[in-house]
Design a protein around this motif. Structure first.
Motif, short mmCIF file in Angstrom:
data_model
loop_
_atom_site.label_atom_id
_atom_site.label_comp_id
_atom_site.label_asym_id
_atom_site.label_seq_id
_atom_site.Cartn_x
_atom_site.Cartn_y
_atom_site.Cartn_z
N ARG A 148 42.32 101.63 17.91
CA ARG A 148 41.94 102.42 17.03
C ARG A 148 42.59 103.02 15.88
N GLY A 149 41.82 103.48 15.00
CA GLY A 149 42.54 103.82 13.55
C GLY A 149 42.22 105.37 13.43
N LEU A 150 43.07 106.13 12.95
CA LEU A 150 42.88 107.49 13.03
C LEU A 150 41.64 107.85 11.96
N ALA A 151 41.13 108.99 12.38
CA ALA A 151 40.04 109.56 11.55
C ALA A 151 40.48 110.15 10.26
N ARG A 152 39.42 109.69 9.24
CA ARG A 152 39.87 109.98 7.84
C ARG A 152 38.99 111.35 7.37
N ASN A 153 38.04 111.58 8.01
CA ASN A 153 37.32 112.91 7.65
C ASN A 153 38.29 113.93 8.28
N PRO A 154 38.47 115.03 7.23
CA PRO A 154 39.45 116.07 7.36
C PRO A 154 38.78 116.85 8.36
N SER A 155 37.63 117.04 8.68
CA SER A 155 36.93 118.00 9.64
C SER A 155 37.22 117.05 11.19
N HIS A 156 37.05 115.87 10.99
CA HIS A 156 37.26 115.12 12.32
C HIS A 156 38.78 115.43 12.80
N LEU A 157 39.58 115.17 11.75
CA LEU A 157 41.15 115.32 11.97
C LEU A 157 41.46 116.55 12.61
N SER A 158 40.99 117.80 12.27
CA SER A 158 41.14 119.04 12.51
C SER A 158 40.53 119.15 13.98
N LYS A 159 39.34 118.65 14.36
CA LYS A 159 38.70 118.50 15.48
C LYS A 159 39.50 118.00 16.71
N ALA A 160 40.29 116.72 16.13
CA ALA A 160 40.94 115.99 17.01
C ALA A 160 42.16 116.58 17.39
N PHE A 161 43.02 117.54 16.42
CA PHE A 161 44.08 118.23 16.83
C PHE A 161 43.52 119.43 17.44
N TYR A 162 42.51 120.09 17.52
CA TYR A 162 41.98 121.02 18.52
C TYR A 162 41.84 120.35 19.89
N ASN A 163 41.07 119.44 20.09
CA ASN A 163 40.87 118.77 21.17
C ASN A 163 42.34 118.46 22.17
N VAL A 164 43.05 117.97 21.54
CA VAL A 164 44.42 117.51 22.02
C VAL A 164 45.45 118.39 22.46
N PHE A 165 45.21 119.41 21.48
CA PHE A 165 46.43 120.53 21.69
C PHE A 165 45.89 121.85 22.32
N ILE A 166 44.62 122.18 22.01
CA ILE A 166 44.10 123.46 22.49
C ILE A 166 43.03 123.16 23.75
N MET A 167 41.91 122.39 23.17
CA MET A 167 40.86 122.27 24.21
C MET A 167 41.25 121.85 25.54
N TYR A 184 32.52 111.21 23.63
CA TYR A 184 33.13 110.85 22.44
C TYR A 184 34.66 110.91 22.60
N ASP A 185 35.57 110.03 22.10
CA ASP A 185 36.88 110.15 22.10
C ASP A 185 37.65 111.33 21.81
N ILE A 186 38.81 111.66 22.26
CA ILE A 186 39.36 112.86 22.03
C ILE A 186 40.05 113.24 20.65
N ASP A 187 40.27 111.84 20.25
CA ASP A 187 40.86 111.85 18.67
C ASP A 187 39.97 111.54 17.58
N LEU A 188 38.81 111.33 18.02
CA LEU A 188 37.49 111.05 17.11
C LEU A 188 38.14 109.96 16.28
N ALA A 189 38.64 108.71 16.89
CA ALA A 189 39.19 107.63 15.99
C ALA A 189 38.14 106.73 15.63
N ASN A 190 38.35 105.97 14.78
CA ASN A 190 37.57 104.74 14.49
C ASN A 190 37.83 103.61 15.35
N ILE A 191 36.78 102.92 16.09
CA ILE A 191 37.24 102.13 17.24
C ILE A 191 36.67 100.68 16.83
N LEU A 192 37.37 99.49 17.16
CA LEU A 192 37.05 98.38 17.32
C LEU A 192 37.04 98.09 18.83
#
Length: 286
Positions: free
Chosen positions: A236-255, A143-151
């Motif tokens: 890509r468009g940013l995730a809108r689900n708050p839990s997905h946004l927080s997971k994206a932040f974790y992936n990019v900056f911590i994981m 899955y993509d690191i930012d959990l984005a919506n993808i076309l």
């Protein structure tokens, strides 16, 4: 026995309202067959055109070798001039792929060939990315690191796409501290005796041809196999689900940083332990 995969719904065209209500909000994938009929790219984009526009540029290449602790995050396995790479694609099967090739940064002239569909995703204008692959080359399920919506717009040839919702990770042998499933799984022909949890995974499948567009909802796992040589572009468009946004932040900056640190400290032992945990943790849920 095969994976539990539903065919992805297909439409010829769709309005913004229909797309948002029927697909974006419920987070269901769809193939839109004629979304880019007004793009010059639909008529122009093939291997010959890409060679003409990009041929002299050196491009990063990736294959399907297992992750090695010496490899940095998204570090290429080889480099080649684009024209030589396309010649290779057309000459013989190759595992070498290109991914995340930034169109606007590398070849700004190509932006004259497409636009950003007003379909209700809030597409990021700076991040259209190209992907290339040879016959039977594939990506690991990820899955993509930012959990984005993808076309995902496909050009030239045919491509197999297998998708799973993000929540299906519990059945997919997800590797801890990473974006992939266990690399030994062949999602085209999975071995259910070796990977029994896959029997419980519920996903989707389709094939894309030139000019067709696949919508992948937030955080969807995806496995892409090039049936014939071809290339695609994603927006890509940013995730809108708050839990997905927080997971994206974790992936990019911590994981991502944690994983790089552990590779340096423990080497291949870290990679091997993650793969072992993927099997142990997933089978424990059976």
């Amino acid at each position: 026995m095969e994976l539990n995969l539903l065919p992805i719904e297909r439409v010829k065209t769709i309005s913004k309202k229909e797309f948002v209500q029927n697909f974006r909000k419920p987070q269901i994938p769809v193939v839109i067959e004629n979304l880019i009929d007004d793009w010059p790219a639909k008529k122009k984009w093939d291997f010959d055109y890409i060679k003409e526009m990009v041929g002299q540029k050196t491009v990063p290449l990736y294959d399907d070798r297992p992750v090695d602790y010496n490899d940095g995050f998204n570090e290429p396995h080889a480099k080649m001039k684009m024209e030589d790479y396309i010649d290779l694609l057309q000459k013989e099967p190759t595992r070498y792929r290109i991914f995340l090739y930034n169109v606007l940064k590398e070849v700004p002239e190509l932006q004259n060939d497409f636009n950003f569909p007003n379909i209700g995703l809030g597409l990021l204008k700076s991040l259209p990315m190209l992907f290339f692959g040879g016959e039977d080359s594939y990506t690991f399920m990820h899955y993509d690191i930012d959990l984005a919506n993808i076309l995902h717009f496909h050009f030239q040839g045919r491509k197999e796409c297998i998708l799973f919702p993000y929540a299906e990770k519990k059945h997919l042998y997800k590797v801890p501290h990473s974006l992939i499933t266990h690399e030994s799984i062949d999602f085209s022909k999975p071995d259910f005796e070796k990977w029994p949890a896959l029997k419980n995974a519920k996903g989707f499948k389709t094939e894309l041809e030139h000019g067709q567009t696949l919508y992948m909802p937030e955080g969807y796992w995806h496995y892409m196999r090039y049936i014939t040589p071809g290339f695609s572009m994603s927006m890509r468009g940013l995730a809108r689900n708050p839990s997905h946004l927080s997971k994206a932040f974790y992936n990019v900056f911590i994981m991502r940083n944690l994983d790089n640190i552990m590779r340096r400290l423990q080497g291949q032992k870290w990679i091997d332990s993650k793969n072992e945990r993927a099997i142990k943790d997933t089978n424990a849920r059976l």
